[in-house]
Design an enzyme around this catalytic site. Sequence first.
Site, short mmCIF file in Angstrom:
data_model
loop_
_atom_site.label_atom_id
_atom_site.label_comp_id
_atom_site.label_asym_id
_atom_site.label_seq_id
_atom_site.Cartn_x
_atom_site.Cartn_y
_atom_site.Cartn_z
N PHE A 1 0.86 -1.19 0.00
CA PHE A 1 0.00 0.00 0.00
C PHE A 1 0.89 1.23 0.00
CE2 PHE A 1 -2.25 3.57 1.76
CZ PHE A 1 -3.47 3.51 1.12
N LYS B 1 3.30 9.47 8.29
CA LYS B 1 2.31 9.35 9.35
C LYS B 1 2.68 9.99 10.70
CE LYS B 1 -0.80 5.86 7.65
NZ LYS B 1 -0.48 5.35 6.30
N ASP C 1 9.36 2.65 1.57
CA ASP C 1 8.19 3.35 2.08
C ASP C 1 8.12 3.06 3.58
OD1 ASP C 1 5.72 4.19 2.97
OD2 ASP C 1 4.62 3.49 1.20
C1 LIG Z 1 -0.71 5.57 4.92
C2 LIG Z 1 0.32 5.10 3.99
C3 LIG Z 1 0.58 5.78 2.78
C4 LIG Z 1 -0.24 6.96 2.32
O1 LIG Z 1 -0.18 8.04 3.21
P1 LIG Z 1 -1.33 9.17 3.19
O2 LIG Z 1 -0.82 10.20 4.15
O3 LIG Z 1 -2.60 8.53 3.62
O4 LIG Z 1 -1.41 9.68 1.80
C5 LIG Z 1 1.60 5.30 1.99
N1 LIG Z 1 2.33 4.23 2.35
C6 LIG Z 1 2.12 3.57 3.50
C7 LIG Z 1 2.98 2.40 3.86
C8 LIG Z 1 1.10 3.97 4.36
O5 LIG Z 1 0.85 3.29 5.47
#
Ligand SMILES: *Cc1c(COP(=O)(O)O)cnc(C)c1O
Length: 399
Positions: free
Chosen positions: A142, A256, A227
């Site tokens: 994700f 986050k 990520d």
């Molecule tokens: C939440 C998340 C995103 C996206 O972040 P947003 O601030 O919601 O756009 C991307 N990668 C990972 C692993 C995430 O948990």
Amino acid sequence: MTPGQPEQAIQNEHDYILQTYPRPDFVLERGEGAYLYDTAGRRYLDFVAGIAVNALGHNDPAIVQTLAEQAPKLIHVSNLYHTIPGGELAKLLVASSPALDRVFFSNSGTEAIEGAIKFARKFARERHGPNKTSIVAFENSFHGRTMGAVAVTAREKYRQPFMPVMPGARFAPFNDVAALEEAITDDVCAVIVEPVQGEGGLHVADQAFLQRIRTLCDQHGALLIFDEIQCGMGRTGTLWAHEPYGVHPDIMALAKPLANGLPIGAILLTDQVAGVIKPGDHGTTFGGGPLITAVAQVVFRRISDPQFLTHVRHVSSYLDEALQDFAQSHADRVPAVRGRGLMRGLQITGSAATVRAAAHDVGLLVATAGEDVVRLLPPLIITPQHVDEAMAKLAQALQ
Ligand SMILES: *Cc1c(COP(=O)(O)O)cnc(C)c1O
């Protein structure tokens, strides 16, 4: 709150907010540490932390004080001008990331991913010409909801209604070392991977898997993007989730928890990659503003403190033992426990959403990951007592 207001809040959401999130029928009003309170005064132990955002919990005094001190000075002036807090935060981030040298601030995780993809594409174009544009991502990944990030997000239902999304992305199986050779070829400009997958079900990357990705990236001139938007910044017990692997990225995306709830993202990159990005290549109106980066400095200093990380590891191993015991005593309902540190998933026989709803009823907030995983993302400040309380409530919720 006076009676009638919670009903009004729910009605407003129903009538006027675009319906993209099903929400439970209580209205949160305030928080303190690891607890949230609704308008009826009911208390919830918060094992969601705003989806791994409120790492320092709610109403942290230093954060509130920083907001109060910075807001009257300066909230926003745009990136056209020098301000103080953003540069200081970037310096802190770079000092804590041995392989990475520069930072671009965005406003969210998905924007950090967009920037990372753009930087990788430009780097490949400058070094290798216009045809090296493919991006390899992994099953259960994700990376966000915008057209580039969603193109490297595995779940079909997030992508399919919006086709065509960004072209050039393809998926390889996660933790399948043998499949990497075929996936990472000369047309690949970047490989993007979460060292610990969040939304996709709390799968932890194997050592050999990350190592092999790094080797193949080097062999084929592709950049490695980590990520760490969810798994980074202390959540797994080390500052960066990739730290224990000894494998370094060329680009890392954060977001986050970085400002404990104020919107921020960050892209960290090597000097080598930074070298191809020129003024005007990328931009943002809000990103890296003085209010948010002043708060993020407080968050980052606290979380990167070795004593704080030691606390996270202690409470993580306490949680780990509690979860193993829990799975053993509920073997019929909990076939597997996954994840690392304070980023954990309980696989559930039956619906995770049903367990989540039952947890709400006994005063515990938990998240889900897919249909059959209950996801625990408590604030990093929790104590073993909070773990005990969560386990007791989870047991009630499973009944
Ligand atoms: C939440 C998340 C995103 C996206 O972040 P947003 O601030 O919601 O756009 C991307 N990668 C990972 C692993 C995430 O948990």
